[in-house]
Design a protein around this motif. Structure first.
Motif, PDB file in Angstrom:
ATOM      1  N   ASP A  71      66.901  47.502  14.342  1.00 17.30           N
ATOM      2  CA  ASP A  71      67.492  47.926  13.074  1.00 17.30           C
ATOM      3  C   ASP A  71      66.862  49.209  12.548  1.00 17.30           C
ATOM      4  N   ASN A  72      66.106  49.877  13.431  1.00 17.01           N
ATOM      5  CA  ASN A  72      65.406  51.116  13.070  1.00 17.01           C
ATOM      6  C   ASN A  72      64.428  50.924  11.921  1.00 17.01           C
ATOM      7  N   GLN A  73      63.855  49.732  11.874  1.00 15.77           N
ATOM      8  CA  GLN A  73      62.818  49.433  10.885  1.00 15.77           C
ATOM      9  C   GLN A  73      61.451  49.408  11.562  1.00 15.77           C
ATOM     10  N   VAL A  74      60.462  49.953  10.880  1.00 13.54           N
ATOM     11  CA  VAL A  74      59.102  49.942  11.423  1.00 13.54           C
ATOM     12  C   VAL A  74      58.512  48.542  11.284  1.00 13.54           C
ATOM     13  N   GLU A  75      57.933  48.047  12.363  1.00 14.24           N
ATOM     14  CA  GLU A  75      57.199  46.783  12.326  1.00 14.24           C
ATOM     15  C   GLU A  75      55.736  47.056  12.673  1.00 14.24           C
ATOM     16  N   ILE A  76      54.877  46.250  12.104  1.00 12.41           N
ATOM     17  CA  ILE A  76      53.429  46.419  12.311  1.00 12.41           C
ATOM     18  C   ILE A  76      52.842  45.097  12.778  1.00 12.41           C
ATOM     19  N   HIS A  77      52.150  45.133  13.908  1.00 15.88           N
ATOM     20  CA  HIS A  77      51.474  43.947  14.429  1.00 15.88           C
ATOM     21  C   HIS A  77      50.032  44.297  14.777  1.00 15.88           C
ATOM     22  N   GLN A  78      49.226  43.248  14.943  1.00 19.81           N
ATOM     23  CA  GLN A  78      47.831  43.420  15.313  1.00 19.81           C
ATOM     24  C   GLN A  78      47.641  43.160  16.808  1.00 19.81           C
ATOM     25  N   GLY A  79      46.778  43.921  17.425  1.00 19.13           N
ATOM     26  CA  GLY A  79      46.460  43.738  18.834  1.00 19.13           C
ATOM     27  C   GLY A  79      44.958  43.653  19.038  1.00 19.13           C
ATOM     28  N   TRP A  80      44.553  42.924  20.059  1.00 16.06           N
ATOM     29  CA  TRP A  80      43.134  42.754  20.373  1.00 16.06           C
ATOM     30  C   TRP A  80      42.920  42.787  21.888  1.00 16.06           C
ATOM     31  N   ARG A  81      41.727  43.192  22.282  1.00 20.40           N
ATOM     32  CA  ARG A  81      41.215  42.953  23.626  1.00 20.40           C
ATOM     33  C   ARG A  81      39.745  42.562  23.469  1.00 20.40           C
ATOM     34  N   VAL A  82      39.443  41.328  23.858  1.00 20.20           N
ATOM     35  CA  VAL A  82      38.074  40.822  23.797  1.00 20.20           C
ATOM     36  C   VAL A  82      37.482  40.921  25.198  1.00 20.20           C
ATOM     37  N   GLN A  83      36.590  41.864  25.385  1.00 15.39           N
ATOM     38  CA  GLN A  83      35.918  42.062  26.680  1.00 15.39           C
ATOM     39  C   GLN A  83      34.595  41.302  26.615  1.00 15.39           C
ATOM     40  N   HIS A  84      34.639  40.061  27.085  1.00 19.53           N
ATOM     41  CA  HIS A  84      33.509  39.171  26.848  1.00 19.53           C
ATOM     42  C   HIS A  84      32.333  39.438  27.775  1.00 19.53           C
ATOM     43  N   SER A  85      32.580  39.500  29.069  1.00 16.18           N
ATOM     44  CA  SER A  85      31.474  39.678  30.012  1.00 16.18           C
ATOM     45  C   SER A  85      31.918  40.505  31.212  1.00 16.18           C
ATOM     46  N   GLY A  86      31.220  41.605  31.435  1.00 17.94           N
ATOM     47  CA  GLY A  86      31.452  42.444  32.614  1.00 17.94           C
ATOM     48  C   GLY A  86      30.300  42.361  33.593  1.00 17.94           C
TER      49      GLY A  86
END
Length: 446
Positions: A71-86
């Motif tokens: 609908d040409n509307q802006v949506e906003i969401h949250q994103g994460w990346r949890v890098q626990h152990s390398g």
């Protein structure tokens, strides 16, 4: 210092910092209880404070995703990346798109993933990521736009030798394709930065089936140890995604009678057992239906009951394959009442702490997800290897390797968890994974 003092110190330290992250605290406390004696007995582990260091992620990346809907509307969401152990390899773990996604859930998943990946024996670390975006009811174009916007934020933090995401809930081959296409366009690189790709552009055979098939290969090993055949056993399964459906299919192919599947709206029950054809049909058409279980019921493949439990029939084996904490104390008691003897987790942490106690009190053989559902990440690791070598192994070779990896994990559980004729699979898996990670910390220093 006493066992209790060290355990209390860790618990209090985590509680003070993350008191509102219940899933994460549940996961860390469950593993800490199992490994505390190993920690206390090793001076190097105490010197390098490995238990606290393994409990906290090395890095958490939190970003905002802006995108345009149909609908040409802006949506906003949250994103994460949890890098626990390398510690033992590049970060590795799935991406989950679901409205319940938050930092606590991703931290617990990444923590568990680190131990799971260590059990595979492959050189891969642990991570998890995702967004609170809900793809249900979205057009394919909207899903593509969201995936492209998500990757535009994530791409700078991943790479074949840094962090290799894969799929998880609501992130399947379609979403991986959109994510990978955006990564390739931005960096002008074709490589093994995501796994779970389609076979046409670097994917691996068996990847879609791997977690469900691996769960059944672990079940076979457990049953052999308990001198019990799988054939003719009654199996109850929760969930209706890739893990549940492929576990049901492989169990049926090996002669078991699978009597239940479920989703968030109800359960599909069939006391006679689902046929191989009905399960194959479900796998092939699940993306075409809003409710594949209702569709199977309408075709005469069982009785779909809204708001019902998948655990209401008598069964020998329970395989929870839906989501975390789906089996609470009443559900665990229902399993006891319906004569369940074995429970293997296809989902990540599907049993609550009190459910564990009910299972233990009733001597139900229990195998945690970090051991029993490790098949998916094992094949992801093999996909990384194939991408790096520009080759593709055959379906049968990869399936055989998957069986070997699951049996190796089973053997590690026995080695660390068998005492006086009793087998504690959860403790065995936790200690085996902990030793590999703790040894890596000691060898690498501060």
């Amino acid at each position: 210092m006493s066992r209790e003092s060290n355990l209390d110190q860790l618990t209090n330290w985590l509680q003070a910092r993350y008191h509102d992250q219940t899933e994460y605290l549940q996961a860390t406390s469950e593993i800490a209880r199992d490994v505390i004696d190993v920690f206390n007995a090793n001076e190097a582990y105490k010197q390098y404070d490995v238990l606290r260091r393994l409990s906290v992620p090395e890095r958490i990346i939190h970003f905002t995703v802006h995108w345009l809907n149909d609908d040409n509307q802006v949506e906003i969401h949250q994103g994460w990346r949890v890098q626990h152990s390398g510690l033992i390899g590049p970060y590795k773990g799935g991406l989950r798109f679901h409205p319940t996604v938050n930092e606590s859930i991703l931290k617990f998943l990444a923590f568990e993933q680190s131990f799971k990946n260590a059990l595979t024996g492959l050189p891969i670390g642990g991570a998890k990521g995702g967004s609170d975006f809900n793809p249900r009811g979205r057009s394919e174009t909207e899903i593509m736009r969201f995936c492209q916007a998500f990757m535009t934020e994530l791409y700078r933090h991943i790479g074949p030798n840094t962090d290799v995401p894969a799929g998880d809930i609501n992130v399947s081959g379609r979403e991986i394709g959109f994510l990978y296409g955006q990564y390739r366009r931005i960096l002008n690189q074709f490589g093994g930065t995501l796994t779970g790709k389609d076979i046409s552009f670097g994917g691996s055979h068996v990847r879609t089936e791997a977690t469900g098939f691996g769960l059944i290969y672990m079940l076979e090993a457990v049953l052999e140890t308990h001198q019990t055949p799988l054939k003719n056993k009654v199996v109850g399964i929760s969930g209706a995604g890739n893990v549940a459906l492929h576990a049901a299919l492989r169990a049926t192919q090996l002669g078991a009678r699978v009597v239940s599947l479920s989703n968030s709206r109800g359960a599909l029950l069939n006391e006679s057992g689902f046929s191989e054809n009905s399960l194959t049909q479900a796998i092939e058409t699940k993306d075409q239906h809003n409710n594949i279980l209702k569709a199977l019921s309408d075709d005469g493949h069982g009785d779909y009951q809204a708001d019902a439990s998948p655990w209401q029939l008598n069964m020998d084996i329970a395989l929870p394959c839906a989501t975390q904490n789906e089996i609470d104390e009443p559900a665990a008691q229902k399993l006891v009442d319906h004569n369940v003897r074995f429970l293997l987790e296809g989902a990540n942490m599907p049993c609550t702490t009190r459910a564990h106690q009910v299972l233990a009190e009733n001597k139900i053989v229990y195998v945690p997800g970090k051991a029993s559902n490790a098949g998916g990440v094992a094949i992801s690791g093999l996909e990384m290897s194939q991408n790096a070598a520009f080759r593709r192994d055959s379906y049968s070779d990869i399936d055989t390797t998957l069986k070997h990896i699951m049996r190796s994990i089973h053997q590690q559980c026995l080695q660390e968890g068998q005492r006086d004729g009793e087998i504690n699979y959860a403790k065995g898996a936790n200690i085996a994974g902990f030793r590999r990670l703790a040894d890596a910390i000691v060898m690498q220093g501060l």
